[in-house]
Design a protein around this motif. Structure first.
Motif, PDB file in Angstrom:
ATOM      1  N   ASP A 123     -11.890  46.610 -33.058  1.00 27.29           N
ATOM      2  CA  ASP A 123     -12.898  47.631 -32.761  1.00 27.29           C
ATOM      3  C   ASP A 123     -12.875  48.065 -31.307  1.00 27.29           C
ATOM      4  OD1 ASP A 123     -13.613  47.556 -35.396  1.00 27.29           O
ATOM      5  OD2 ASP A 123     -15.361  46.258 -35.110  1.00 27.29           O
ATOM      6  N   ALA A 124     -12.115  47.342 -30.483  1.00 26.88           N
ATOM      7  CA  ALA A 124     -11.885  47.775 -29.105  1.00 26.88           C
ATOM      8  C   ALA A 124     -10.566  48.530 -29.012  1.00 26.88           C
ATOM      9  CB  ALA A 124     -11.880  46.580 -28.154  1.00 26.88           C
ATOM     10  N   GLY A 125     -10.004  48.844 -30.177  1.00 27.00           N
ATOM     11  CA  GLY A 125      -8.756  49.620 -30.182  1.00 27.00           C
ATOM     12  C   GLY A 125      -7.535  48.802 -29.848  1.00 27.00           C
ATOM     13  N   ILE A 126      -7.627  47.497 -30.039  1.00 28.37           N
ATOM     14  CA  ILE A 126      -6.473  46.628 -29.766  1.00 28.37           C
ATOM     15  C   ILE A 126      -5.953  46.105 -31.092  1.00 28.37           C
ATOM     16  CG2 ILE A 126      -5.667  44.541 -28.610  1.00 28.37           C
ATOM     17  CD1 ILE A 126      -7.871  44.959 -26.531  1.00 28.37           C
TER      18      ILE A 126
END
Lengths: 204, 204
Positions: free
Chosen positions: A126-129
């Motif tokens: 969800d942090a784009g990782i």
DNA sequence: AAAAATACTGAATATATGTACAGTATAATA
DNA sequence: TATTATACTGTACATATATTCAGTATTTTT
């Protein structure tokens, strides 16, 4: 690497700026002109000190034979190691942990960085990782709440949001509802901060 | 830029290899030694030719005063434009759309790329693409199902998964349950594929 | 067919440059 | 307290280096 003095730092900066501007290193006279010295020997002695301390190399006899040693060259391009799965207890940057290297400008991520960490799992999705993303890691223990940190807990390395709850309690928070927060009591458990994320690189 | 001859290419390569190895440019004598010339004037004339053709610059009088011009430096980097919000109907790479440029090695993203697109919104968040991320875009219309494409629909530019359902129907699929698939009937609507994502860059 | 560019050798030279030597002075270290 | 490191000025000089000139020969362009 010994400590650098402020004057030596000025000379080192001068060399790097000159290199960036012209494409080749300065002469002793060039350095004197830039920094206001009146004798070429002023530059010479500083260069010898910088060489002795390992910041630069000087090829004897060659004109402009100065090269800034890679690890100190903030302008140059460098090979950055890609670290994959880090074996328990082994030093992060040990050779056997380096999957490969990536050639990338040193200044590519604003505050500079030390290596790429290949991400495993989706705990930060969800942090784009995402899995196999490369996180640009800057080695530091100076982290603030909300930073994405690379932490070593027991013998496991993990990437999480950092959140200090009190002087003794630190929470490592994933960005994925399927994962739980990791609460660490610093009195009873060891937490080692390897560094923090300063960027991300993904190659399709 | 005029054409380079094979011998001139050898000299240019020699300069770049020397630079990479030592950190500073070669002298005429160095070039002769590397390439087997017996007169420094051999190197000199090649250097002058390379300068005339724009491949290198030579600072008169300076020893080792050779610099390889960036656009010809195969080891070097390039400036890539960062495109933000693209105004309706305007050409994507028009100057007024370029927010800034990023210096980045040519070969940084495997298949090469043309520009960075600054992402707006979270419609692709489940694919790990967050707001303000920079997508490395390769200009092409050759896209496969599952590719992340940069598409222009009416006058809006959007980043989505590409999915051709039939010869006439294309679906643009977001990676966020809050967004709906965009179904395009190519008979009644115009779809322009600007390119596809070949990588991603995020800077904290 | 003439001129220009390419691709060299070889010698000569002015100068750009590294580097050593002789001093002076202050701060840090042993 | 003596020594070492830092931080300079100033002079001198051997040599590293760019650069010019004189040739020769082949290829490309005009």
């Amino acid at each position: 690497m010994k400590e650098i003095t402020s004057q030596q730092q000025r000379v080192l900066d001068c060399i790097q700026i000159y290199l960036k501007k012209t494409g080749f290193p300065p002469t002793r006279a060039d350095i004197c002109k830039e920094l206001g010295f009146k004798s070429p020997n002023s530059a010479e002695t500083h260069l010898r000190a910088l060489e002795k301390k390992g910041f630069i190399s000087i090829e004897s006899g060659a004109s402009r034979g100065i090269s800034v040693n890679d690890q100190n060259n903030s302008f140059g391009r460098d090979e950055y190691p890609v670290i994959g799965l880090v074996a328990a207890g082994s030093p992060t940057l040990a050779e056997e942990n380096i999957e490969r290297t990536i050639n990338c400008p040193k200044s590519f991520f604003e505050s500079g960085f030390d290596y790429f960490l290949k991400v495993r799992g989706l705990s930060m999705k969800d942090a784009g990782i995402m899995e196999d993303d490369l996180i640009a890691v800057k080695k530091t223990t100076d982290v603030k709440n909300g930073d994405i940190v690379i932490a070593r807990l027991d013998d496991e390395v993990t990437v999480k949001f950092f959140n200090r709850k009190s002087s003794n309690i630190v929470e490592l928070e994933p960005a994925n509802e399927d994962f739980e927060n990791i609460v660490i009591n610093l009195e009873s458990e060891q937490l080692h901060i390897e560094g923090k994320s300063v960027g991300l690189l993904r190659r399709n």
